[in-house]
Design a protein around this motif. Structure first.
Motif, mmCIF file in Angstrom:
data_model
loop_
_atom_site.group_PDB
_atom_site.id
_atom_site.type_symbol
_atom_site.label_atom_id
_atom_site.label_comp_id
_atom_site.label_asym_id
_atom_site.label_seq_id
_atom_site.Cartn_x
_atom_site.Cartn_y
_atom_site.Cartn_z
ATOM 1 N N GLY A 115 47.616 40.082 29.254
ATOM 2 C CA GLY A 115 47.447 38.642 29.153
ATOM 3 C C GLY A 115 48.459 37.997 28.238
ATOM 4 N N GLY A 116 49.225 38.808 27.491
ATOM 5 C CA GLY A 116 50.254 38.272 26.607
ATOM 6 C C GLY A 116 51.397 37.657 27.391
ATOM 7 N N TYR A 117 51.890 36.528 26.885
ATOM 8 C CA TYR A 117 52.900 35.725 27.589
ATOM 9 C C TYR A 117 53.945 35.292 26.571
ATOM 10 C CZ TYR A 117 54.550 31.660 30.428
ATOM 11 O OH TYR A 117 55.289 30.745 31.150
ATOM 12 N N ALA A 118 55.214 35.415 26.947
ATOM 13 C CA ALA A 118 56.290 34.984 26.057
ATOM 14 C C ALA A 118 57.327 34.211 26.844
ATOM 15 C CB ALA A 118 56.938 36.177 25.375
ATOM 16 N N TYR A 119 57.759 33.083 26.271
ATOM 17 C CA TYR A 119 58.905 32.349 26.802
ATOM 18 C C TYR A 119 60.092 32.634 25.902
ATOM 19 C CZ TYR A 119 62.317 28.796 27.832
ATOM 20 O OH TYR A 119 63.499 28.181 28.148
ATOM 21 N N PHE A 157 58.330 30.975 22.406
ATOM 22 C CA PHE A 157 56.939 31.013 21.960
ATOM 23 C C PHE A 157 56.236 32.204 22.599
ATOM 24 C CE2 PHE A 157 56.660 28.334 25.779
ATOM 25 C CZ PHE A 157 55.544 28.867 26.440
ATOM 26 N N VAL A 158 55.156 32.638 21.931
ATOM 27 C CA VAL A 158 54.325 33.744 22.405
ATOM 28 C C VAL A 158 52.883 33.287 22.376
ATOM 29 C CG1 VAL A 158 53.576 36.119 22.000
ATOM 30 C CG2 VAL A 158 55.953 35.475 21.541
ATOM 31 N N THR A 159 52.134 33.559 23.445
ATOM 32 C CA THR A 159 50.737 33.171 23.513
ATOM 33 C C THR A 159 49.983 34.185 24.374
ATOM 34 O OG1 THR A 159 49.225 31.333 23.995
ATOM 35 C CG2 THR A 159 51.097 31.630 25.498
ATOM 36 N N ILE A 164 44.211 29.923 26.516
ATOM 37 C CA ILE A 164 44.543 28.658 27.162
ATOM 38 C C ILE A 164 43.498 28.337 28.219
ATOM 39 C CG2 ILE A 164 46.272 27.420 28.533
ATOM 40 C CD1 ILE A 164 48.386 29.210 27.270
ATOM 41 N N ALA A 165 42.879 27.186 28.093
ATOM 42 C CA ALA A 165 41.860 26.776 29.064
ATOM 43 C C ALA A 165 42.534 26.344 30.359
ATOM 44 C CB ALA A 165 41.018 25.633 28.514
ATOM 45 N N PRO A 166 42.092 26.872 31.506
ATOM 46 C CA PRO A 166 42.655 26.423 32.788
ATOM 47 C C PRO A 166 42.381 24.937 33.017
ATOM 48 C CG PRO A 166 41.415 28.470 33.054
ATOM 49 C CD PRO A 166 41.104 27.945 31.682
ATOM 50 N N THR A 167 43.311 24.265 33.672
ATOM 51 C CA THR A 167 43.168 22.854 34.020
ATOM 52 C C THR A 167 42.712 22.736 35.465
ATOM 53 O OG1 THR A 167 44.951 22.246 32.494
ATOM 54 C CG2 THR A 167 44.356 20.638 34.192
ATOM 55 N N PHE A 181 51.172 27.170 30.729
ATOM 56 C CA PHE A 181 51.709 27.638 29.457
ATOM 57 C C PHE A 181 52.712 26.651 28.862
ATOM 58 C CE2 PHE A 181 50.284 31.358 31.802
ATOM 59 C CZ PHE A 181 49.562 32.041 30.844
ATOM 60 N N VAL A 182 53.135 25.661 29.661
ATOM 61 C CA VAL A 182 54.095 24.654 29.234
ATOM 62 C C VAL A 182 53.596 23.294 29.684
ATOM 63 C CG1 VAL A 182 56.444 23.781 29.619
ATOM 64 C CG2 VAL A 182 56.075 26.226 29.253
ATOM 65 N N ASP A 183 53.768 22.275 28.874
ATOM 66 C CA ASP A 183 53.419 20.906 29.240
ATOM 67 C C ASP A 183 54.282 20.471 30.431
ATOM 68 O OD1 ASP A 183 52.993 18.181 29.473
ATOM 69 O OD2 ASP A 183 53.308 17.743 27.349
ATOM 70 N N PRO A 184 53.681 20.081 31.558
ATOM 71 C CA PRO A 184 54.479 19.686 32.729
ATOM 72 C C PRO A 184 55.412 18.518 32.457
ATOM 73 C CG PRO A 184 52.176 19.999 33.338
ATOM 74 C CD PRO A 184 52.239 20.048 31.846
#
Length: 273
Positions: A115-119, A157-159, A164-167, A181-184
């Motif tokens: 589930g780890g995510y990095a940009y 960034f790493v998250t 993160i709550a799904p929209t 994971f990023v603001d549209p």
């Protein structure tokens, strides 16, 4: 959220007694790479990586999809790379599906679990290693970053998906939602790599036809996916690769959620010269 599930290939070969039946499809509008073809004999080894193998899912092909490359990378215990990105103008997203991964960015170590995510922006100083006792498997999406005058490039960034709550999509009662994971609206980012979730019975109720190219890796569940004029059965571990303007829709029949990691190129003017 509940502990998520992510499917990752394990390689191997089917027995010689098996019949040749599979769902691999290559057309001018889309490609489907089912999990059953991600075998040992189609892996790639990359310079600068140790104890690592990769399945290349997408690369730029003239006249098809040209904006990105996408891999599944399997790093054995003790393996990794101190210099993973060979091109200074390329940005990345890493999404971990199995095992553990230590990701170091500009000297700061981040420990990733599933589930780890990095940009990782273009030019970032980063490295990866597997500190665990089992293989670490991750999706790696790479894209040349399109710089724009007056807009600062994004920071790394790493998250985690779990944080993160799904929209929910409007008027769907939560049966179709996107983990962003990023603001549209952040124009610094020229690609989005999100997770899309459909609950059983959830649908894309129209044929999406748009300029964004897509890479869709199915993390969990199964569905029938409309690609161009075809309905195709897909399941966890399958990959779909869509060129620009390929019509798409989806029906998630259950019994559990249908979830995929979605790449798309965004937020840039069309270049005509």
């Amino acid at each position: 959220m509940n502990t998520p599930s992510y499917f990752a290939p394990a390689g191997g070969l089917p027995p010689q007694t098996d019949l040749l039946t599979d769902r691999a499809i290559v057309t001018e509008a889309y490609t489907v790479i089912p999990r059953g073809v991600l075998r040992d004999i189609v892996t790639s080894n990359f310079p600068g990586w140790t104890r690592t193998r990769s399945w290349v899912l997408a690369k730029p092909v003239q006249g098809f999809a040209t904006t990105f490359a996408q891999y599944i990378v399997e790093v054995a215990p003790g393996g990794g790379s101190s210099d993973p990105e060979p091109e200074p103008g390329v940005e990345s997203v890493v999404f971990l599906m199995t095992g553990e991964l230590d990701l170091t960015i500009a000297g700061t170590r981040h420990h990733l679990e599933p589930g780890g995510y990095a940009y990782l922006p273009a030019g970032a100083d980063w490295s990866v290693s597997n500190p665990g006792d089992s293989p670490a498997t991750f999706n790696w999406v790479r894209k040349p970053y399109e710089f724009v005058d007056g807009i600062a490039a994004p920071e790394p960034f790493v998250t985690r998906e779990q944080d993160i709550a799904p929209t929910p999509m409007p008027d769907t009662n939560g049966t179709w939602a996107t983990t962003r994971f990023v603001d549209p609206d952040d124009l610094a980012h020229d690609m989005h790599v999100n997770i899309v979730t459909f609950q059983p019975g959830g649908v894309i109720p129209f044929a999406e036809t748009h300029v964004m190219e897509h890479g869709l890796y199915v993390l969990e569940g199964k569905a029938v996916y409309r690609l161009n004029g075809d309905w195709v059965e897909v399941q966890e571990g399958d990959f779909m690769w869509l060129r620009a303007f390929c019509p798409q829709a989806c029906y998630a029949g259950g019994p559990g959620p249908f979830r995929y990691l979605l790449y798309k190129d965004v937020n840039r003017q069309i270049r005509l010269t």
